[in-house]
Design an enzyme around this catalytic site. Structure first.
Site, short mmCIF file in Angstrom:
data_model
loop_
_atom_site.label_atom_id
_atom_site.label_comp_id
_atom_site.label_asym_id
_atom_site.label_seq_id
_atom_site.Cartn_x
_atom_site.Cartn_y
_atom_site.Cartn_z
N SER A 1 -41.37 74.46 71.39
CA SER A 1 -42.57 75.13 70.96
C SER A 1 -43.79 74.24 71.23
O SER A 1 -43.98 73.78 72.34
CB SER A 1 -42.42 75.51 69.47
OG SER A 1 -43.45 76.34 69.04
N HIS B 1 -42.06 79.41 73.80
CA HIS B 1 -42.17 80.80 73.34
C HIS B 1 -43.62 81.12 73.02
O HIS B 1 -44.47 80.22 72.95
CB HIS B 1 -41.29 81.05 72.12
CG HIS B 1 -41.70 80.28 70.90
ND1 HIS B 1 -42.47 80.82 69.90
CD2 HIS B 1 -41.47 79.00 70.53
CE1 HIS B 1 -42.68 79.91 68.97
NE2 HIS B 1 -42.08 78.79 69.33
#
Length: 179
Positions: free
Chosen positions: A87, A110
Protein backbone atom coordinates in the site's frame (compact mmCIF):
# COMPACT_ATOMS: atom_id res chain seq x y z
CA UNK A 1 0.73 3.20 26.35
CA UNK A 2 1.03 6.04 23.86
CA UNK A 3 2.24 5.41 20.36
CA UNK A 4 5.97 6.04 20.21
CA UNK A 5 8.31 7.01 17.44
CA UNK A 6 9.50 3.93 15.60
CA UNK A 7 12.72 5.26 14.13
CA UNK A 8 16.10 4.65 15.74
CA UNK A 9 16.92 6.82 18.77
CA UNK A 10 20.28 7.80 17.26
CA UNK A 11 19.46 9.31 13.85
CA UNK A 12 23.14 9.61 12.98
CA UNK A 13 23.38 5.80 12.87
CA UNK A 14 21.96 6.21 9.34
CA UNK A 15 19.60 3.27 9.80
CA UNK A 16 15.94 4.17 10.14
CA UNK A 17 13.07 1.68 10.26
CA UNK A 18 9.51 2.15 9.04
CA UNK A 19 6.60 -0.07 10.00
CA UNK A 20 3.38 1.84 10.67
CA UNK A 21 2.74 4.78 8.39
CA UNK A 22 1.06 7.35 10.57
CA UNK A 23 1.83 10.96 11.55
CA UNK A 24 3.77 10.10 14.71
CA UNK A 25 6.02 7.48 13.12
CA UNK A 26 6.61 9.35 9.89
CA UNK A 27 7.28 12.68 11.59
CA UNK A 28 10.04 10.93 13.56
CA UNK A 29 11.53 9.49 10.37
CA UNK A 30 11.36 12.91 8.68
CA UNK A 31 13.11 14.50 11.66
CA UNK A 32 15.88 11.89 11.49
CA UNK A 33 16.41 12.49 7.76
CA UNK A 34 16.59 16.27 8.29
CA UNK A 35 19.11 15.85 11.11
CA UNK A 36 21.32 13.60 9.00
CA UNK A 37 21.10 16.00 6.03
CA UNK A 38 22.13 18.89 8.30
CA UNK A 39 25.18 16.98 9.53
CA UNK A 40 26.05 15.84 6.00
CA UNK A 41 26.02 19.41 4.68
CA UNK A 42 29.27 19.91 6.64
CA UNK A 43 30.98 16.81 5.17
CA UNK A 44 32.85 16.08 1.97
CA UNK A 45 32.01 12.37 1.87
CA UNK A 46 28.60 11.13 2.94
CA UNK A 47 27.18 7.68 3.44
CA UNK A 48 23.60 6.89 2.42
CA UNK A 49 20.73 6.66 4.86
CA UNK A 50 19.29 3.15 5.03
CA UNK A 51 15.51 3.25 5.33
CA UNK A 52 14.40 -0.27 6.22
CA UNK A 53 10.77 -0.96 5.38
CA UNK A 54 8.58 -3.78 6.67
CA UNK A 55 5.09 -2.33 6.48
CA UNK A 56 1.55 -3.19 5.54
CA UNK A 57 1.01 0.49 4.71
CA UNK A 58 -0.94 3.23 6.37
CA UNK A 59 -2.01 6.82 6.08
CA UNK A 60 -1.54 8.39 2.63
CA UNK A 61 -0.81 11.99 3.66
CA UNK A 62 1.96 10.94 6.06
CA UNK A 63 3.41 8.65 3.42
CA UNK A 64 3.43 11.40 0.80
CA UNK A 65 5.16 13.72 3.28
CA UNK A 66 7.96 11.17 3.63
CA UNK A 67 8.13 10.72 -0.16
CA UNK A 68 8.64 14.50 -0.52
CA UNK A 69 11.44 14.42 2.06
CA UNK A 70 13.16 11.46 0.39
CA UNK A 71 12.93 13.17 -3.00
CA UNK A 72 14.50 16.35 -1.64
CA UNK A 73 17.16 14.69 0.53
CA UNK A 74 20.70 15.68 -0.41
CA UNK A 75 21.92 12.56 1.38
CA UNK A 76 21.10 9.50 -0.73
CA UNK A 77 18.40 7.32 0.81
CA UNK A 78 18.50 3.61 0.12
CA UNK A 79 15.17 1.92 0.76
CA UNK A 80 15.45 -1.70 1.86
CA UNK A 81 12.43 -4.01 1.99
CA UNK A 82 12.54 -6.91 4.40
CA UNK A 83 9.16 -8.57 4.72
CA UNK A 84 6.70 -6.32 2.96
CA UNK A 85 6.17 -2.96 1.33
CA UNK A 86 2.43 -2.76 0.85
CA UNK A 87 0.00 0.00 0.00
CA UNK A 88 1.52 3.39 0.99
CA UNK A 89 4.74 1.64 2.03
CA UNK A 90 5.23 0.63 -1.61
CA UNK A 91 5.21 4.28 -2.69
CA UNK A 92 7.70 5.16 0.06
CA UNK A 93 9.88 2.23 -0.99
CA UNK A 94 9.76 3.41 -4.63
CA UNK A 95 11.05 6.84 -3.52
CA UNK A 96 14.44 5.43 -2.57
CA UNK A 97 17.45 6.68 -4.50
CA UNK A 98 18.58 3.03 -4.60
CA UNK A 99 16.12 0.23 -3.80
CA UNK A 100 17.08 -3.11 -2.29
CA UNK A 101 14.90 -6.01 -1.19
CA UNK A 102 15.35 -9.42 0.36
CA UNK A 103 14.47 -12.50 -1.68
CA UNK A 104 11.22 -13.17 0.21
CA UNK A 105 9.95 -9.59 0.10
CA UNK A 106 6.31 -9.11 -0.84
CA UNK A 107 4.87 -6.01 -2.44
CA UNK A 108 1.26 -4.89 -2.79
CA UNK A 109 -0.50 -2.00 -4.48
CA UNK A 110 -4.15 -1.00 -4.44
CA UNK A 111 -6.47 1.95 -4.68
CA UNK A 112 -6.83 4.10 -1.60
CA UNK A 113 -9.89 3.69 0.59
CA UNK A 114 -11.83 5.99 2.85
CA UNK A 115 -14.36 5.69 5.65
CA UNK A 116 -18.03 5.37 4.75
CA UNK A 117 -19.80 7.22 7.55
CA UNK A 118 -21.56 10.50 6.96
CA UNK A 119 -23.80 12.26 4.51
CA UNK A 120 -23.79 11.99 0.72
CA UNK A 121 -21.97 15.34 0.44
CA UNK A 122 -19.22 13.91 2.64
CA UNK A 123 -18.95 10.81 0.42
CA UNK A 124 -18.64 12.91 -2.73
CA UNK A 125 -15.91 15.01 -1.14
CA UNK A 126 -14.03 11.96 0.14
CA UNK A 127 -14.30 10.19 -3.22
CA UNK A 128 -12.91 13.24 -5.00
CA UNK A 129 -9.99 13.43 -2.55
CA UNK A 130 -9.35 9.68 -2.82
CA UNK A 131 -9.25 9.99 -6.62
CA UNK A 132 -6.75 12.85 -6.27
CA UNK A 133 -4.41 10.94 -3.95
CA UNK A 134 -4.74 7.78 -6.06
CA UNK A 135 -3.64 9.75 -9.10
CA UNK A 136 -0.62 11.12 -7.20
CA UNK A 137 0.42 7.62 -6.07
CA UNK A 138 -0.17 6.10 -9.52
CA UNK A 139 1.87 8.78 -11.28
CA UNK A 140 4.65 8.49 -8.73
CA UNK A 141 4.85 4.71 -9.03
CA UNK A 142 4.83 4.94 -12.83
CA UNK A 143 7.65 7.52 -12.73
CA UNK A 144 9.84 5.23 -10.60
CA UNK A 145 9.27 1.93 -12.42
CA UNK A 146 8.92 0.34 -15.85
CA UNK A 147 5.21 -0.26 -15.26
CA UNK A 148 3.16 1.34 -18.03
CA UNK A 149 -0.10 3.22 -17.45
CA UNK A 150 -1.94 0.48 -19.40
CA UNK A 151 -0.45 -2.26 -17.22
CA UNK A 152 -1.41 -0.41 -14.06
CA UNK A 153 -4.95 0.16 -15.34
CA UNK A 154 -5.27 -3.52 -16.31
CA UNK A 155 -4.07 -4.57 -12.86
CA UNK A 156 -6.55 -2.22 -11.18
CA UNK A 157 -9.41 -3.44 -13.37
CA UNK A 158 -8.68 -7.14 -12.71
CA UNK A 159 -7.92 -7.18 -8.99
CA UNK A 160 -8.46 -5.00 -5.97
CA UNK A 161 -5.05 -5.66 -4.51
CA UNK A 162 -1.99 -6.53 -6.59
CA UNK A 163 0.45 -8.71 -4.65
CA UNK A 164 3.79 -9.46 -6.27
CA UNK A 165 7.13 -10.99 -5.39
CA UNK A 166 10.74 -9.95 -5.80
CA UNK A 167 11.01 -11.32 -9.35
CA UNK A 168 8.06 -9.26 -10.55
CA UNK A 169 9.37 -6.20 -8.68
CA UNK A 170 12.77 -6.62 -10.36
CA UNK A 171 11.15 -7.10 -13.79
CA UNK A 172 9.25 -3.82 -13.45
CA UNK A 173 12.31 -1.90 -12.24
CA UNK A 174 11.02 -1.37 -8.71
CA UNK A 175 13.95 -3.23 -7.15
CA UNK A 176 17.51 -2.29 -8.09
CA UNK A 177 19.21 -5.02 -6.09
CA UNK A 178 18.22 -8.27 -4.39
CA UNK A 179 19.98 -8.90 -1.09
Amino acid sequence: MSKQRRSKLDPLSRIITVSDIDPITINGVIQDIYEINTEDAKKQIIEPIKLIINSLGGEVYSGLALVDVIDSSQTPIHTICHGSAMSMALIIYAAGHHRLASKYATFMYHEASYGSDGKLTYHKQELKETDRTDKICDEYLLSKTKITPKQLKDIRDKCGEWYFNIDTAKKYGLVNEII
